[in-house]
Design a protein around this motif. Structure first.
Motif, PDB file in Angstrom:
ATOM      1  N   GLN A  72       6.229  -2.712  16.028  1.00 36.00           N
ATOM      2  CA  GLN A  72       6.007  -3.863  15.161  1.00 36.00           C
ATOM      3  C   GLN A  72       4.544  -4.290  15.127  1.00 36.00           C
ATOM      4  OE1 GLN A  72       8.844  -6.769  16.623  1.00 36.00           O
ATOM      5  NE2 GLN A  72      10.356  -6.161  15.097  1.00 36.00           N
TER       6      GLN A  72
ATOM      7  N   LEU B 167       0.969  -4.661  13.946  1.00 36.93           N
ATOM      8  CA  LEU B 167       0.456  -4.574  12.577  1.00 36.93           C
ATOM      9  C   LEU B 167      -0.723  -3.622  12.452  1.00 36.93           C
ATOM     10  CD1 LEU B 167       0.705  -8.350  11.622  1.00 36.93           C
ATOM     11  CD2 LEU B 167       2.235  -6.498  10.935  1.00 36.93           C
ATOM     12  N   GLN B 168      -1.528  -3.519  13.507  1.00 39.26           N
ATOM     13  CA  GLN B 168      -2.646  -2.572  13.518  1.00 39.26           C
ATOM     14  C   GLN B 168      -2.670  -1.882  14.884  1.00 39.26           C
ATOM     15  OE1 GLN B 168      -6.333  -4.451  12.251  1.00 39.26           O
ATOM     16  NE2 GLN B 168      -5.761  -4.216  10.107  1.00 39.26           N
TER      17      GLN B 168
ATOM     18  N   GLN C 281       0.589   4.965  17.824  1.00 40.14           N
ATOM     19  CA  GLN C 281       1.227   5.106  16.515  1.00 40.14           C
ATOM     20  C   GLN C 281       2.328   6.147  16.650  1.00 40.14           C
ATOM     21  OE1 GLN C 281      -1.884   6.007  13.699  1.00 40.14           O
ATOM     22  NE2 GLN C 281      -2.805   3.968  13.844  1.00 40.14           N
TER      23      GLN C 281
ATOM     24  N   ALA D  73      -5.306  -7.218  14.945  1.00 44.77           N
ATOM     25  CA  ALA D  73      -4.820  -7.675  13.639  1.00 44.77           C
ATOM     26  C   ALA D  73      -5.467  -9.001  13.241  1.00 44.77           C
ATOM     27  CB  ALA D  73      -3.299  -7.820  13.673  1.00 44.77           C
TER      28      ALA D  73
ATOM     29  N   VAL E  82       1.296 -11.229   8.201  1.00 42.97           N
ATOM     30  CA  VAL E  82       2.035  -9.968   8.102  1.00 42.97           C
ATOM     31  C   VAL E  82       1.899  -9.394   6.687  1.00 42.97           C
ATOM     32  CG1 VAL E  82       4.331  -8.906   8.145  1.00 42.97           C
ATOM     33  CG2 VAL E  82       3.676 -10.539   9.926  1.00 42.97           C
TER      34      VAL E  82
ATOM     35  N   GLY F 292       0.248  -5.851   6.019  1.00 43.40           N
ATOM     36  CA  GLY F 292       1.210  -4.766   5.814  1.00 43.40           C
ATOM     37  C   GLY F 292       1.982  -4.799   4.517  1.00 43.40           C
TER      38      GLY F 292
ATOM     39  N   GLY G  81       5.488  -4.200   5.743  1.00 43.27           N
ATOM     40  CA  GLY G  81       5.111  -4.721   7.052  1.00 43.27           C
ATOM     41  C   GLY G  81       6.198  -5.565   7.691  1.00 43.27           C
TER      42      GLY G  81
ATOM     43  N   LYS H 286       8.602  -3.324   9.859  1.00 44.37           N
ATOM     44  CA  LYS H 286       8.082  -2.455  10.909  1.00 44.37           C
ATOM     45  C   LYS H 286       9.012  -2.545  12.118  1.00 44.37           C
ATOM     46  CE  LYS H 286       3.610  -2.210  11.689  1.00 44.37           C
ATOM     47  NZ  LYS H 286       3.222  -0.890  11.178  1.00 44.37           N
TER      48      LYS H 286
END
Length: 333
Positions: free
Chosen positions: A71, A73-74, A80, A266, A286, A290, A294, A297
């Motif tokens: 979850q 965001l960055q 990843q 983020a 968010v 995203g 987003g 996620k």
């Protein structure tokens, strides 16, 4: 559950129309286990709820760790992941065997009392409302309202544990222990940090539990209309209820995770100074980072986590309720 969480709640409903009890019959025939003796009802629900809550949150805890990371965001390039099982494999191979379990101790400390209060509140509220709205029957409205009310108590206890747990779960977390995290957060952000996501958590969990309980009861009506102790039906109904509720409330869970973790990368990318607070700000952040995707996620990990954990919680809760009720009835004879 998150009950735990998730989480879980009681399936107790007024006994369904079963065959007449035969003389000397066992518990399943002579007295429906759902209809608990009044002298042991509260203690039964609290003990069963506490055990079910702890098991729900701990058995599937590694998947919850993956969900928190997915979850992000960055996320860091090394965090990843394409899927849940790939994430678990990489966490173990690069960060150590026990990394997916970091934070499980604070989760256990919060889950026991949170679920004990939750189940007791749900049972008492549901019984009162059912008697009022649909005497002698099973009111889905009563189930939904009772589950939502019980969530207020549950989240008040569990929210600080969630904050600490999710900060420990993040990739490259600066925290190495529960106490260290608590002290640092308290010193740098104040006590309010432990409840920064409380309103978002409630906004997520109230519909989650309402959907969860109503779905569970609907499935039970088809699989177990007489409301006997039937492990297979509790497992299936719990898994279905958990999956439906988890998928429907994922956008709110993403916002809650952002408020709990205060993801530095983020927030810095949007030049947000200080700490992010409030559900509206979380939604805006968010979306900016995203877009609509987003908000979903980690949905795969969330559903994979909730299905077995909710099934576990229901089956354990129903077993303990059956076992403790049986003991109480045996003492009476």
């Amino acid at each position: 559950m998150e009950l735990g969480c998730a989480m879980a709640g009681s399936a107790a409903a007024p006994p369904g129309p079963g065959p007449p009890a035969a003389a000397g019959a066992g518990l399943a025939d002579s007295e429906d286990y759902e209809s608990l003796p009044s002298s042991v009802a509260l203690g039964t629900h609290m003990v069963a709820g506490a055990v079910a809550g702890i098991m729900e949150h701990t058995i599937m805890y590694p998947v919850d760790s993956v969900k928190t990371r997915m979850q992000s965001l960055q996320p860091h390039p090394r965090a990843q992941y394409r899927g849940v099982f790939e994430a678990l494999r990489r966490m173990v191979s690069t960060e150590g065997l026990w990394r997916p379990l970091r934070g499980i101790d604070v989760t256990m400390l919060g889950a026991g009392p949170a679920h004990a209060l939750y189940f007791a509140c749900y049972e008492s509220t549901k019984k009162s409302l059912s008697d009022l709205l649909q005497p002698g029957g099973n009111s889905h409205l009563a189930n939904g309202i009772a589950g939502s009310a019980a969530t207020l108590l549950h989240d008040a206890v569990m929210n600080p544990a969630e904050v600490v747990k999710q900060r420990l779960q993040m990739f490259n977390s600066p925290y190495t222990s529960v106490l260290g995290c608590v002290r640092t957060v308290h010193r740098t952000e104040g006590l309010g940090a432990f409840y920064r996501s409380y309103t978002t958590q409630l906004t997520m969990n109230v519909p989650f539990q309402a959907i969860h309980f109503i779905t569970y009861e609907l499935v039970q009506e088809h699989l177990n209309p007489h409301r006997q102790y039937h492990p297979q039906s509790h497992i299936v109904a719990g898994a279905v209820a958990g999956a439906v509720a988890a998928a429907a409330t994922t956008p709110l869970d993403v916002c809650k995770t952002l408020l709990n973790t205060q993801e530095n990368t983020a927030l810095s990318s949007l030049k947000i100074r200080g700490h992010l607070s409030g559900m509206a700000n979380a939604f805006s952040t968010v979306y900016q980072l995203g877009g609509l995707p987003g908000f979903f996620k980690g949905v795969q990990a969330r559903v994979i986590y909730q299905m077995p954990s909710t099934a576990i919680a229901w089956s354990v809760y129903e077993f303990f309720k059956y076992f403790l009720t049986k003991r109480a009835l045996e003492k009476k004879t």
